[in-house]
Design a protein around this motif. Structure first.
Motif, PDB file in Angstrom:
ATOM      1  N   GLU A  81      65.480  28.456  13.498  1.00 34.43           N
ATOM      2  CA  GLU A  81      64.592  27.957  14.557  1.00 34.43           C
ATOM      3  C   GLU A  81      65.271  26.846  15.353  1.00 34.43           C
ATOM      4  N   GLU A  82      66.017  25.963  14.674  1.00 30.98           N
ATOM      5  CA  GLU A  82      66.754  24.914  15.378  1.00 30.98           C
ATOM      6  C   GLU A  82      67.790  25.529  16.316  1.00 30.98           C
ATOM      7  N   GLU A  83      68.474  26.561  15.824  1.00 25.37           N
ATOM      8  CA  GLU A  83      69.486  27.201  16.668  1.00 25.37           C
ATOM      9  C   GLU A  83      68.848  27.918  17.853  1.00 25.37           C
ATOM     10  N   HIS A  84      67.690  28.535  17.655  1.00 24.00           N
ATOM     11  CA  HIS A  84      66.986  29.142  18.788  1.00 24.00           C
ATOM     12  C   HIS A  84      66.634  28.067  19.814  1.00 24.00           C
ATOM     13  N   ALA A  85      66.220  26.892  19.355  1.00 22.88           N
ATOM     14  CA  ALA A  85      65.897  25.791  20.272  1.00 22.88           C
ATOM     15  C   ALA A  85      67.145  25.361  21.049  1.00 22.88           C
ATOM     16  N   GLN A  86      68.289  25.284  20.368  1.00 25.27           N
ATOM     17  CA  GLN A  86      69.542  24.927  21.046  1.00 25.27           C
ATOM     18  C   GLN A  86      69.923  25.993  22.071  1.00 25.27           C
ATOM     19  N   ILE A  87      69.701  27.248  21.716  1.00 19.16           N
ATOM     20  CA  ILE A  87      69.984  28.352  22.642  1.00 19.16           C
ATOM     21  C   ILE A  87      69.075  28.236  23.865  1.00 19.16           C
ATOM     22  N   VAL A 169      61.569  24.540  25.531  1.00 20.99           N
ATOM     23  CA  VAL A 169      62.471  23.416  25.243  1.00 20.99           C
ATOM     24  C   VAL A 169      61.654  22.143  25.001  1.00 20.99           C
ATOM     25  N   LYS A 170      60.622  21.927  25.805  1.00 24.10           N
ATOM     26  CA  LYS A 170      59.767  20.757  25.594  1.00 24.10           C
ATOM     27  C   LYS A 170      59.096  20.828  24.226  1.00 24.10           C
ATOM     28  N   GLU A 171      58.565  22.000  23.870  1.00 24.62           N
ATOM     29  CA  GLU A 171      57.929  22.169  22.558  1.00 24.62           C
ATOM     30  C   GLU A 171      58.924  21.912  21.431  1.00 24.62           C
ATOM     31  N   ALA A 172      60.161  22.362  21.604  1.00 22.03           N
ATOM     32  CA  ALA A 172      61.190  22.151  20.578  1.00 22.03           C
ATOM     33  C   ALA A 172      61.501  20.662  20.428  1.00 22.03           C
ATOM     34  N   HIS A 173      61.566  19.949  21.554  1.00 25.10           N
ATOM     35  CA  HIS A 173      61.769  18.499  21.486  1.00 25.10           C
ATOM     36  C   HIS A 173      60.587  17.847  20.767  1.00 25.10           C
ATOM     37  N   ASP A 174      59.374  18.229  21.152  1.00 26.80           N
ATOM     38  CA  ASP A 174      58.168  17.644  20.550  1.00 26.80           C
ATOM     39  C   ASP A 174      58.084  17.927  19.051  1.00 26.80           C
ATOM     40  N   PRO A 179      67.071  17.038  19.404  1.00 23.64           N
ATOM     41  CA  PRO A 179      67.027  15.562  19.430  1.00 23.64           C
ATOM     42  C   PRO A 179      66.229  15.070  20.635  1.00 23.64           C
ATOM     43  N   ALA A 180      65.658  13.912  20.472  1.00 20.06           N
ATOM     44  CA  ALA A 180      64.919  13.300  21.579  1.00 20.06           C
ATOM     45  C   ALA A 180      65.851  13.161  22.780  1.00 20.06           C
TER      46      ALA A 180
END
Length: 184
Positions: A81-87, A169-174, A179-180
């Protein structure tokens, strides 16, 4: 304008289906690197299938593999999930490029490829291999149908639109998956 056809199978082994999408990502990445190709059409197709694929994996594949295999645990799922957020973050930078004939676009394609290739390699080794070895054919076919149904829903909803990618991307940050903003 070139139309890139995104395949829409309705059944198959989930491992094979995910790998087919991985090869499609690589093809579309090559098109985006080719200055003589219709880079805009490749970028649009890439964005939609990439986001639809990732969302379908997180909804329908990762949680079920976590329950069905010894080697795919909560840590592997969270890392995926972190990698999907980075993608998605790299995709956002790619989508925000105004044109496809700029150094900014080329740099965004290079960054996207770097993040994507890392994820594909890791996912194939740490998630898909255990799925092949520990999940039976019938369950992989059932997972394939669920993956494809969700993938199609996201494709129909134009999952790779700029607004949707910004939201993801906003949801992943939240959620702390990225990272913030000030930490980057």
């Amino acid at each position: 304008m070139t139309d890139y056809v995104i395949p829409r199978p309705v059944s198959g082994d989930v491992v094979d289906l995910i790998l087919e999408d991985h090869r499609l990502f690589e093809t579309l990445m090559r098109e985006m690197r080719d200055s003589t190709a219709d880079r805009e059409a490749a970028r649009e197709a890439f964005a939609h299938v990439l986001v639809a694929h990732g969302e379908a994996e997180e909804q329908n594949v990762y949680p079920r593999l976590e329950k069905k295999t010894e080697d795919v645990d909560a840590e592997e799922v969270h890392h995926g999930e972190e990698e999907h957020a980075q993608i998605n973050e790299a995709l956002l930078a790619l989508l925000e490029c105004r044109g496809t004939d700029t150094q900014k676009f080329d740099d965004a394609v290079e960054k996207m490829n770097e993040v994507l290739q890392h994820h594909l390699t890791e996912e194939e080794l740490t998630i898909l291999n255990p799925a092949r070895e520990e999940v039976g054919d019938t369950e992989r076919a059932t997972l394939g149908e669920a993956f494809l149904a969700a993938r199609s829903e996201h494709l129909d909803a134009r999952a790779g639109s700029l607004d949707n990618v910004r939201r993801l991307v906003k949801e992943a940050h939240d959620a702390g998956l990225l990272p913030a903003e000030e930490e980057e």
